[in-house]
Design a protein around this motif. Structure first.
Motif, mmCIF file in Angstrom:
data_model
loop_
_atom_site.group_PDB
_atom_site.id
_atom_site.type_symbol
_atom_site.label_atom_id
_atom_site.label_comp_id
_atom_site.label_asym_id
_atom_site.label_seq_id
_atom_site.Cartn_x
_atom_site.Cartn_y
_atom_site.Cartn_z
ATOM 1 N N LEU A 98 34.202 -8.976 5.739
ATOM 2 C CA LEU A 98 34.416 -9.239 7.167
ATOM 3 C C LEU A 98 35.887 -9.558 7.434
ATOM 4 O O LEU A 98 36.436 -9.175 8.466
ATOM 5 C CB LEU A 98 33.535 -10.405 7.622
ATOM 6 C CG LEU A 98 32.036 -10.109 7.692
ATOM 7 C CD1 LEU A 98 31.275 -11.366 8.087
ATOM 8 C CD2 LEU A 98 31.751 -8.989 8.693
ATOM 9 N N THR A 99 36.526 -10.266 6.490
ATOM 10 C CA THR A 99 37.935 -10.621 6.671
ATOM 11 C C THR A 99 38.797 -9.379 6.767
ATOM 12 O O THR A 99 39.539 -9.180 7.738
ATOM 13 C CB THR A 99 38.423 -11.477 5.469
ATOM 14 O OG1 THR A 99 37.469 -12.473 5.210
ATOM 15 C CG2 THR A 99 39.764 -12.074 5.734
ATOM 16 N N ILE A 100 38.690 -8.510 5.758
ATOM 17 C CA ILE A 100 39.533 -7.306 5.761
ATOM 18 C C ILE A 100 39.054 -6.358 6.867
ATOM 19 O O ILE A 100 39.860 -5.687 7.518
ATOM 20 C CB ILE A 100 39.549 -6.639 4.356
ATOM 21 C CG1 ILE A 100 40.537 -5.473 4.290
ATOM 22 C CG2 ILE A 100 38.198 -6.141 3.931
ATOM 23 C CD1 ILE A 100 41.940 -5.892 4.121
ATOM 24 N N GLY A 101 37.737 -6.381 7.139
ATOM 25 C CA GLY A 101 37.186 -5.531 8.198
ATOM 26 C C GLY A 101 37.731 -5.903 9.562
ATOM 27 O O GLY A 101 38.011 -5.031 10.398
ATOM 28 N N MET A 153 35.760 -1.399 16.736
ATOM 29 C CA MET A 153 35.509 -2.748 16.214
ATOM 30 C C MET A 153 34.403 -2.709 15.168
ATOM 31 O O MET A 153 34.544 -3.222 14.064
ATOM 32 C CB MET A 153 35.090 -3.679 17.357
ATOM 33 C CG MET A 153 36.130 -3.801 18.454
ATOM 34 S SD MET A 153 35.505 -4.867 19.748
ATOM 35 C CE MET A 153 36.691 -4.595 21.047
ATOM 36 N N LEU A 154 33.308 -2.055 15.526
ATOM 37 C CA LEU A 154 32.176 -1.970 14.614
ATOM 38 C C LEU A 154 32.585 -1.228 13.340
ATOM 39 O O LEU A 154 32.285 -1.663 12.219
ATOM 40 C CB LEU A 154 31.018 -1.241 15.299
ATOM 41 C CG LEU A 154 29.754 -1.155 14.458
ATOM 42 C CD1 LEU A 154 29.023 -2.485 14.470
ATOM 43 C CD2 LEU A 154 28.839 -0.052 14.950
ATOM 44 N N GLY A 155 33.293 -0.107 13.508
ATOM 45 C CA GLY A 155 33.724 0.705 12.366
ATOM 46 C C GLY A 155 34.572 -0.112 11.406
ATOM 47 O O GLY A 155 34.410 -0.024 10.189
ATOM 48 N N GLY A 156 35.478 -0.920 11.931
ATOM 49 C CA GLY A 156 36.353 -1.738 11.092
ATOM 50 C C GLY A 156 35.562 -2.708 10.243
ATOM 51 O O GLY A 156 35.715 -2.756 9.016
ATOM 52 N N PHE A 157 34.684 -3.478 10.893
ATOM 53 C CA PHE A 157 33.887 -4.459 10.149
ATOM 54 C C PHE A 157 32.978 -3.762 9.137
ATOM 55 O O PHE A 157 32.830 -4.201 7.997
ATOM 56 C CB PHE A 157 33.043 -5.308 11.109
ATOM 57 C CG PHE A 157 33.834 -6.401 11.759
ATOM 58 C CD1 PHE A 157 34.360 -7.435 10.996
ATOM 59 C CD2 PHE A 157 34.064 -6.409 13.127
ATOM 60 C CE1 PHE A 157 35.093 -8.454 11.592
ATOM 61 C CE2 PHE A 157 34.799 -7.416 13.720
ATOM 62 C CZ PHE A 157 35.311 -8.442 12.959
ATOM 63 N N PHE A 158 32.392 -2.646 9.578
ATOM 64 C CA PHE A 158 31.470 -1.910 8.713
ATOM 65 C C PHE A 158 32.193 -1.410 7.462
ATOM 66 O O PHE A 158 31.734 -1.605 6.338
ATOM 67 C CB PHE A 158 30.884 -0.737 9.518
ATOM 68 C CG PHE A 158 29.799 -0.002 8.808
ATOM 69 C CD1 PHE A 158 28.607 -0.638 8.473
ATOM 70 C CD2 PHE A 158 29.949 1.332 8.471
ATOM 71 C CE1 PHE A 158 27.604 0.043 7.816
ATOM 72 C CE2 PHE A 158 28.943 2.022 7.813
ATOM 73 C CZ PHE A 158 27.766 1.379 7.491
#
Lengths: 421, 353
Positions: B53-56, B294-299
């Motif tokens: 989640l941090t890097i995401g 946003m979703l893509g990054g966290f995923f």
């Protein structure tokens, strides 16, 4: 004349010509009074004797290459900048510490048939393609700081016949680290990390082999990509195996992330992390911050006392010529490489009364390989049949201060093993 | 009964179905293998999700810049990763003295705001300059020129920073508050990870409000739907584009500062890989779609962090972390093959079609 007769006679002539060319390769070359199966370099009176060098002298690893190159220049200065009655002239090339750079530098050097010998490179990845190109052109080479075992492996092939190496072989480094970890520290369970580079991966393999032979166990064998920044998942995996120590002979980037992130992983707070000289220097100190304290590296001993008797004088001359003390750890190897070549040239060169010198290359190569008990600034140098001539004084150093300004091998990082030489 | 439909099935369809099946089977087999091995404790799994989640969150912040520019201009701003670097790098020169004087430890929030503002300003200014010099002249040109120009801008930024500040690595200062551990539901995490996730979410929420609730946001959405029609309705398209680049730059600036405080290092090439990953995240979520980025990054962050341990370890693959990028990019290829519009869909393109 019939055209068919013309064709036939042309074909016959070309067959004879090709045959003559092919057989001439096996004949010795005779230039002046000297005969040699490979080639003879003729240096007229007053003309310089050309020595080529190729090191990384641009980009992030400049210090490594420049320091080595300067070592060779100091050696030439100690020889009075003359050799067998001719002034020494250097041809310095840049190999960029990569395969493409090594190939370019070697091709450029090979195009100059006045070059007697080459010194370099400082990186195995550049030396690997460069040495065969040089030897094909009849130029013997002394690897100054390229430590990969493949360069002097028994199966290295005839294209590496012209290569000797003045730096230690990583096979020795891996073995010594395993011995130290198992016998001195009493570690029984090791975890290893490499970054996929030929250097780190081979070193890790040699370490694992020796560590297992001693009775140790490799509980986690991991690898990361050289551009990775997040080491926490891989460290978490290592933590599940509960190792006594982690061996990571990686370069500056990966090593500094490991140093910083290890403390965040439950179970690894007290586990020792040991690196290698690949990451040594001010860059690692800058990148790791205060977490660097206590980090250990394995390397060949770096203090002046651990070197040969001429080292201190060499260090002072380096300062005099370049205005600063050595900027990295391989200047002694550059110096010894130049001296090894100079000694071999002195042995085989023939100078006529008119001042013309002839240097037979095969004889030069054989004289280089026959080097025995040469007193170098890195220690006593003896070459084996595969060209390994390096001196290795295994030592473990530990950082005592994270400030890059305090970098002084011997004090920071401080030698913790062996206590005395 | 469905014979007609069966006749229409091609070899390509069959191959693609097989690929899907194989990948799903591999993932399931790997996961079962890992569960059986039972190597990790619950705490370790939770930690790994938190790393992801941090890097995401940082990927997501950068991905927003890619996605917004694509939404407005239909252009991939390949220099965006390096714009992220310029912010983090410049903010170092503020962060280091602030930390040295003790200001940062004493007034952390003020200090962080100052550092973030510097990074945001620098990123926005450089994004605007890149837009003005590299993209605007080609805006009406239908060719690959803007893309090539973007790649050129990326190299220029990297080497300009290398020329100005050297190729060495610089260490971000340590902040005492971030180094402490925070305990939630019995799990311990370094505080910096929470700070990053919360700050990233806050930045994204602010952006969401700007895009959806303000007049300028409405104009942005209008331009992304149909630039010509929006211009005819009296919207100043240039102004909207400039505003988009400022927003994207600001998000990259915040991302850069958070990245620098997590990984503690900045150097001239640091933007390249996060940039590529964030671009993948934007495509994953559906490029042009703000919540998708946003979703893509966290995923992407979570899959990257968990993937090697969850899928590869169970399959008995040695040293799985070397293959972390492989997982990320395989996922990207899969999305491009099976759901080219991304997870949430390239909303605008669909509406247009």
């Amino acid at each position: 004349m019939k055209p068919s007769f013309l064709l036939k006679s042309l074909a016959a002539a070309s067959i004879v010509a090709v045959g003559a060319l092919a057989s001439s390769a096996a004949w010795a070359v005779k230039v002046g009074p000297v005969e040699d199966p490979i080639r003879v370099v003729k240096i007229p009176k007053g003309a310089p004797i050309v020595i080529a060098t190729y090191h990384v002298i641009s980009g992030a690893d400049t210090a490594l290459g420049l320091d080595t190159q300067r070592g060779a220049v100091v050696a030439a200065d100690d020889l009075g900048n003359t050799l067998v009655g001719h002034p020494i002239k250097f041809m310095h090339e840049d190999d960029g510490c990569n395969a493409e750079g090594g190939q370019t530098a070697a091709t450029k050097i090979a195009a100059n048939q006045q070059v007697v010998a080459a010194l370099g490179g400082a990186c195995s990845s550049a030396t690997r393609p460069a040495a065969p190109i040089l030897w094909k052109a009849g130029i013997p080479d002394v690897a100054t700081a390229a430590s990969s075992p493949v360069l002097t492996a028994p199966d290295r092939g005839p294209s590496y016949d012209g290569l000797v190496r003045i730096v230690y072989n990583d096979l020795w480094a891996g073995r010594e680290v395993a011995n130290w970890a198992y016998k001195v520290r009493g570690y029984k369970k090791a975890a290893t990390i490499h970054d996929g580079s030929p250097y780190a991966e081979k070193l890790v393999r040699v370490f694992q082999e020796n560590f297992k032979k001693l009775g140790g166990e490799v509980v986690s064998d991991e690898a990361v990509a050289p551009n990775d920044t997040d080491m926490r998942p891989v460290l978490t995996k290592i933590a599940t195996a509960k190792p006594d120590f982690i061996y990571a002979p990686t370069f500056v980037g990966v090593t500094s992330y490991l140093i910083r992130q290890k403390k965040e992983i439950p179970g690894l707070e007290k586990v020792a992390l040991v690196g290698s000289d690949a990451s040594m220097g001010a860059q690692l100190m800058e990148a790791s911050g205060k977490d660097l304290l206590g980090f250990e590296i394995s390397t060949t001993a770096m203090e002046p006392e651990a070197q040969g008797p001429g080292y201190k004088a060499m260090r002072e001359k380096y300062k005099k010529l370049f205005g600063e003390y050595p900027i990295q750890g391989f200047h002694g190897n550059g110096y010894d490489a130049m001296m090894l070549v100079a000694n071999a040239i002195k042995k085989v060169a023939v100078t006529e009364k008119d001042g013309t010198t002839y240097i037979p290359i095969k004889a030069l190569r054989d004289a280089m390989f026959a080097t025995k008990n040469m007193q170098g600034v890195t220690g006593k140098i003896t070459c084996d049949q595969y060209g390994d001539c390096g001196v290795y004084n295994f030592a473990i150093y530990q950082y005592t201060n994270p400030d890059p300004k305090t970098l002084e091998p011997g004090k920071n990082p401080k030698r913790i093993y062996p206590e005395k030489f | 009964m469905n014979l007609e439909r069966l006749k229409q099935v091609t070899y390509v369809d069959v191959t693609l179905w097989l690929m899907r099946a194989i990948i799903i089977l591999l993932v399931i087999a790997g996961t079962i293998g890992t569960v059986i091995k039972d190597r990790y404790t619950t705490e370790q799994w939770v930690s790994m999700v938190m790393f992801g989640l941090t890097i995401g969150g940082i990927y997501a912040l950068i991905a927003l810049g890619y996605t917004m520019v694509y939404g407005i201009l239909r252009l991939i701003n390949f220099a965006h990763g390096d714009i992220f670097m310029t912010g983090a790098f410049t903010a170092y020169f503020v962060a280091a003295p602030l930390a040295k004087s003790g200001f940062l430890d004493e007034y952390l929030i003020v200090g962080m705001i100052i550092i973030s503002l510097v990074a945001m300003t620098v990123c926005s200014c450089i994004a605007l300059i890149v837009e003005r010099i590299c993209y605007r002249p080609f805006r009406s040109v239908r060719s690959l020129a803007p893309l090539i120009c973007a790649i050129g801008a990326s190299f220029f930024l990297q080497h300009a920073f290398r020329g100005m500040y050297g190729s060495s690595v610089r260490a971000y200062p340590d902040v005492k508050f971030f180094d402490t551990v925070v305990s939630i539901m019995g799990f311990n995490f370094p505080r910096i990870q929470f700070v990053v996730v919360i700050a990233a979410l806050a930045a994204m929420y602010t952006l969401y409000l700007i895009v959806n609730k303000t007049k300028m946001g409405t104009a942005m959405r209008a331009v992304s739907e149909d630039r010509d029609a929006a211009a005819l309705m009296g919207i100043d398209v240039n102004k909207v584009i400039i505003f988009t680049f400022i927003l994207g730059g600001s998000m990259a600036g915040i991302g850069g500062v958070l990245y620098a405080f997590v990984f503690k290092q900045v150097y001239f090439f640091m933007g390249f890989f996060p940039g590529i990953k964030a671009f993948s995240a934007a495509v994953l979520g559906g490029i042009g779609n703000v919540p998708g980025a946003m979703l893509g990054g966290f995923f992407l962050g979570v899959v990257e962090s968990l993937g090697p341990a969850l899928f590869l370890d169970g399959l008995g693959i040695v040293a799985p972390y070397q293959l972390r990028d492989l997982i990320a990019f395989t996922m990207l290829v899969m999305v491009l093959i099976f759901r080219p519009q991304g997870i949430l869909g390239e909303r605008l393109a669909r509406q247009r079609a």
